[in-house]
Design a protein around this motif. Structure first.
Motif, mmCIF file in Angstrom:
data_model
loop_
_atom_site.group_PDB
_atom_site.id
_atom_site.type_symbol
_atom_site.label_atom_id
_atom_site.label_comp_id
_atom_site.label_asym_id
_atom_site.label_seq_id
_atom_site.Cartn_x
_atom_site.Cartn_y
_atom_site.Cartn_z
ATOM 1 N N ARG A 199 -69.986 67.591 15.675
ATOM 2 C CA ARG A 199 -71.270 68.095 16.195
ATOM 3 C C ARG A 199 -71.363 67.858 17.701
ATOM 4 O O ARG A 199 -71.777 68.743 18.448
ATOM 5 N N ARG B 233 -68.191 64.169 11.099
ATOM 6 C CA ARG B 233 -69.253 65.175 11.277
ATOM 7 C C ARG B 233 -69.979 64.964 12.613
ATOM 8 O O ARG B 233 -70.259 65.920 13.326
ATOM 9 N N LEU B 234 -70.276 63.701 12.945
ATOM 10 C CA LEU B 234 -70.959 63.422 14.214
ATOM 11 C C LEU B 234 -70.084 63.790 15.408
ATOM 12 O O LEU B 234 -70.574 64.343 16.401
ATOM 13 N N VAL C 79 -75.286 61.157 20.183
ATOM 14 C CA VAL C 79 -75.769 61.620 18.880
ATOM 15 C C VAL C 79 -77.192 62.133 19.030
ATOM 16 O O VAL C 79 -78.024 61.474 19.663
ATOM 17 N N ASP D 45 -81.990 63.555 15.404
ATOM 18 C CA ASP D 45 -82.095 64.026 14.022
ATOM 19 C C ASP D 45 -80.835 63.739 13.214
ATOM 20 O O ASP D 45 -80.878 63.708 11.985
ATOM 21 N N ASP D 46 -79.709 63.552 13.887
ATOM 22 C CA ASP D 46 -78.468 63.190 13.192
ATOM 23 C C ASP D 46 -78.358 61.675 13.026
ATOM 24 O O ASP D 46 -77.708 61.203 12.099
ATOM 25 N N GLN E 129 -80.276 63.054 23.711
ATOM 26 C CA GLN E 129 -79.468 62.416 22.680
ATOM 27 C C GLN E 129 -79.373 60.921 22.952
ATOM 28 O O GLN E 129 -79.647 60.456 24.051
ATOM 29 N N SER F 54 -68.779 60.880 7.674
ATOM 30 C CA SER F 54 -69.972 60.992 8.520
ATOM 31 C C SER F 54 -69.606 60.886 9.992
ATOM 32 O O SER F 54 -70.147 61.614 10.832
#
Length: 127
Positions: free
Chosen positions: A25, A21-22, A90, A93-94, A69, A18
């Motif tokens: 992104r 992924r962050l 971040v 929505d994430d 963010q 995770s």
């Protein structure tokens, strides 16, 4: 999560996949606070628990297509058993679906780890 709301006061716990992924992104969107996913993959404990604590909202006024963010403090568990601090921007929505730490004991433990951790910048020369 509506970014017009106050900054969430939630400690989030995440696994390494995770976290990667962050970071990826944040890189794709060109967000200001992030680490290289390659660095995270090379140094983060593959089975580690990492923590995110939101601190403030950030807007990129020169890039209106990017939503506000959360600028989060990040505590990363390293392969060597150490912990390091960093920052990570971040999208709301994430952030929302990440696992919230609800145990007082885990929150207190994360706070103690935070207090004893150096920043990534302080530790980087050692890598």
């Amino acid at each position: 999560m509506n970014s017009d709301q106050p900054v969430p006061r939630e400690l989030k716990a995440l696994d390494t996949a995770s976290l990667l992924r962050l970071e990826e992104r944040a890189g794709e969107l060109g967000l200001n606070q992030r680490l290289s996913p390659a660095w995270v993959e090379a140094h983060a404990a593959s089975d580690g628990t990492h923590y995110l604590w939101p601190g403030l909202w950030v807007s990129l006024s020169h890039r209106p297509g990017i939503p506000r963010q959360l600028r989060c403090e990040l505590l990363i568990a390293l392969r060597a058993g150490e912990r390091v601090r960093s920052l990570l921007d971040v999208l709301p929505d994430d952030f929302a679906p990440l696992t919230q730490v609800t145990s007082r004991d885990e929150g207190m433990q994360a706070g103690r780890l935070w207090d004893g951790a150096r920043s990534v910048r302080e530790r980087r020369p050692a890598f």
